[in-house]
Motif scaffolding. Sequence first.
Motif: not given
Length: 377
Positions: A51-59, A103-108, A111-118
């Motif tokens: 979520e933080s990465a997406v917020e950063y990228a949104s700017y 915005l689409i992010i896939s990260g780790r 060792k825990v994967n997370s994917k978010l689409v905003v």
Amino acid sequence: MGKQGGSVLVLSMVLMLTLVVLAVGMAVTINNEIHISRYEENMLQADYYAESAVEYASYLLADDSKWNDDELIDEEKAKIENLLNGLEIEELSKEIVGSDYQLIISGRYNKVNSKLVVIYKLVSDLFDFKMFKFPIAAGNIINSNGSGIKVEGQVAANKHINGNIYDYDGNPKDVDDIHANLGDGDEELKTDVLIDYFTEAKEKADYVIESFDTYQDENGNYILYIDHEGKYVLDIDSKVVVVKGNITLNSRDLYIKGSGVLIVSGNLNCNNNYKIYANYENGSYTHDYAISYFEKNLNPKYGRYKGLLVGEDNLNINSSSINDFELIGSAFAKNNANAEGTFIYDNAYINVLNNIATSKNFTSVNVIRTISDWQEF
């Protein structure tokens, strides 16, 4: 006695084995609970980091220099990973969906994967401009010429409104009842901000036509051409097109096509009863809205126009009757509007202004980011 002692020994061994099994089972359970707890903690942290990465990228959405084929450049990804210690970004991309950004992010993380689409909607403050609340407005005076002005909505001017004003059904209206004074000076009108918008649009234009003549881009696509009916067609859909000098119609009608911005550095002159059309085909209006800005005067006589007409100086519509010129949208003159015709209010053209401003990262307007959809995987 020997047999009894043997039974006690066996029973003791069974009891001890049972206790060992229970102890091992409890240890395994505790260990599993610890792992589950850690996994859930890591999962929450991974989601938070995403979520933080997406917020950063949104700017950075409208800054093309920060993206390579719609993927955030490695330099910006490294900044995010340094800020969010432990996050490994596998993908951080953007996609334009209509007028919105996805915005689409896939990260780790650990060792825990997370994917978010905003999905972000970028909205400018253009919707707050007071001048866009009227079918026709002027920074100075409105003069209703000839048979008058027929309006659906209010009429506004900084100073006076002169002449005959009618409602859409043709009934006379009291000027005092429909006149909304815009206020003194440019601050309330936001005239300077509007001029700044078109100045920036001119600087970031997709096409510049040196003189009003047929024009095609480097791929052979015609932007300005003559159709089979013999009229000029100017395709501005999803574009900013600049025409240098005047547009003078001496022998052909002009049809402005699509939802985009047209900037003309001179006047619009319609001679010999030739007409200007915008998004009007086969007797009806299309769903598009054209934005036309003339740095000098607008002098149409006949036509059907859907969108926004802006004259930095005067708007002069000298028709033969009130029904010869019709506009759906708004018309604005920074100085005087001398008009005869029908004006029907429809402010959906603001979406076109907004989309151009956000897609080209305009600095002349304030842009607000709002989240319209959110999906976690």
